[in-house]
Enzyme design. Structure first.
Site, PDB file in Angstrom:
ATOM      1  N   SER A 126      74.195  36.219   5.602  1.00 25.93           N
ATOM      2  CA  SER A 126      75.230  36.844   6.410  1.00 25.93           C
ATOM      3  C   SER A 126      74.909  36.812   7.896  1.00 25.93           C
ATOM      4  CB  SER A 126      75.435  38.295   5.950  1.00 25.93           C
ATOM      5  OG  SER A 126      74.211  38.966   5.805  1.00 25.93           O
ATOM      6  N   HIS A 182      79.258  31.951   3.199  1.00 27.19           N
ATOM      7  CA  HIS A 182      79.128  33.400   3.322  1.00 27.19           C
ATOM      8  C   HIS A 182      80.311  34.091   2.662  1.00 27.19           C
ATOM      9  CE1 HIS A 182      79.138  37.230   5.975  1.00 27.19           C
ATOM     10  NE2 HIS A 182      78.467  37.426   4.857  1.00 27.19           N
ATOM     11  N   GLU A 196      83.194  32.287   4.706  1.00 31.56           N
ATOM     12  CA  GLU A 196      82.859  31.567   5.936  1.00 31.56           C
ATOM     13  C   GLU A 196      82.032  30.347   5.533  1.00 31.56           C
ATOM     14  OE1 GLU A 196      82.381  34.548   9.634  1.00 31.56           O
ATOM     15  OE2 GLU A 196      80.888  34.881   8.073  1.00 31.56           O
ATOM     16  N   ASN A 248      80.139  39.134  10.635  1.00 30.60           N
ATOM     17  CA  ASN A 248      79.138  40.166  10.931  1.00 30.60           C
ATOM     18  C   ASN A 248      78.842  40.307  12.413  1.00 30.60           C
ATOM     19  OD1 ASN A 248      78.717  41.253   8.374  1.00 30.60           O
ATOM     20  ND2 ASN A 248      77.452  39.530   7.781  1.00 30.60           N
TER      21      ASN A 248
END
Length: 282
Positions: free
Chosen positions: A119, A140, A152, A190
């Site tokens: 992440s 991700h 992602e 993130n």
């Protein structure tokens, strides 16, 4: 290369979810974890998740049985030898992931794609420890994997276009929406989410409001389905801290400084739902 068998390294919350959605899409899945109990828990959790879908009439009993039949489990990393795509979903620690990638590089067949569910950690650096950096890519997934649509897809500097395209296609086939993201600390999700969670923890740390009220502000005021502190408990406070540390050290910017309360919670072993205690008690 025609991807038929998918390996999943790690039988935690994310690994189990990835194994489930891949198996539901018809892929043969081999799930690895050193801990046999973790594998048993993951398989039980997958069965429970599928039963919920049956109750919601989104899945038939035959489909559930077919999905479970597509998943096998192993405590030997050598089980990844026949996988066409391996998705690593281990702890968010770069040294652990690098060790796994070195081993997978020796175990997997030369054309196999090695993907990571990291992440925040650099895809480029993980790829560099292998002899196949062009076949390394980021995938991700969001938590919970069975519900969240986003994946992602992240290219390292070395990732070849054909590998990126194949992984993007796999993401679509398992019912996800892939988004092309560059390799940068925290990627997009993130880079935005964790500083927000960290700021929520600062609000609690500074006594602005109780945990429940901080979460209520974000749910009612910003229409978030879950408040930042409850979400941190779901993600795992250790994972939240690891991501903030990656952002802080990578950008050398004080705005990414982890809240001291977050550090203390992790030091105390209060990691959220998985330990029964975080900002809330479970």
């Amino acid at each position: 290369m025609n991807i038929q068998q998918i390996g999943v390294v790690g039988a935690g919350q994310m690994g189990a979810g990835i194994a489930q959605v891949c198996a539901q899409a018809g892929y043969q899945v081999i799930m690895f974890d050193l801990n046999g109990e973790a594998l048993e828990k993951a398989l039980s959790g997958i069965a429970t998740s599928l039963q919920r879908l049956i109750k919601k009439e989104k899945l038939t009993i035959d489909e559930m049985q077919g999905c479970l039949a597509n998943i096998s489990a192993s405590t030997e990393l050598s089980s990844m030898a026949q996988a066409d795509l391996v998705i690593e979903a281990a702890s968010e620690q770069e040294s652990i992931k690098q060790s796994i990638f070195r081993q997978l590089d020796d175990i997997c067949h030369p054309d196999a794609i090695l993907a990571t569910n990291t992440s925040s950690i650099s895809i480029t650096r993980l790829a560099a420890v292998t002899k196949r950096p062009s076949n390394v890519v980021g995938m991700h997934f969001m938590n919970p994997v069975s519900v969240m649509a986003l994946v992602e897809v992240i290219r390292g500097l070395q990732t070849q276009d054909a590998v990126f395209d194949q992984v993007t296609q796999v993401a679509k086939e398992i019912g996800k929406t892939p988004v092309d993201v560059k390799d940068s600390p925290g990627f997009v999700a993130n880079r935005i989410l964790l500083p927000m969670i960290n700021e929520g923890i600062f609000c609690l740390h500074e006594g602005l409001a109780k945990a429940e009220d901080i979460d209520e502000v974000m749910k009612l005021g910003m229409s978030h389905p879950m408040g930042p502190l409850a979400l941190a408990d779901l993600i795992g406070l250790d994972t939240c801290l690891s991501i903030m540390q990656v952002l802080y050290t990578s950008f050398n910017d004080s705005k990414y400084r982890p809240c001291p309360l977050l550090v203390q919670m992790v030091d105390a072993g209060y990691l959220g739902r998985k330990t029964g205690r975080g900002f809330y008690t479970y």
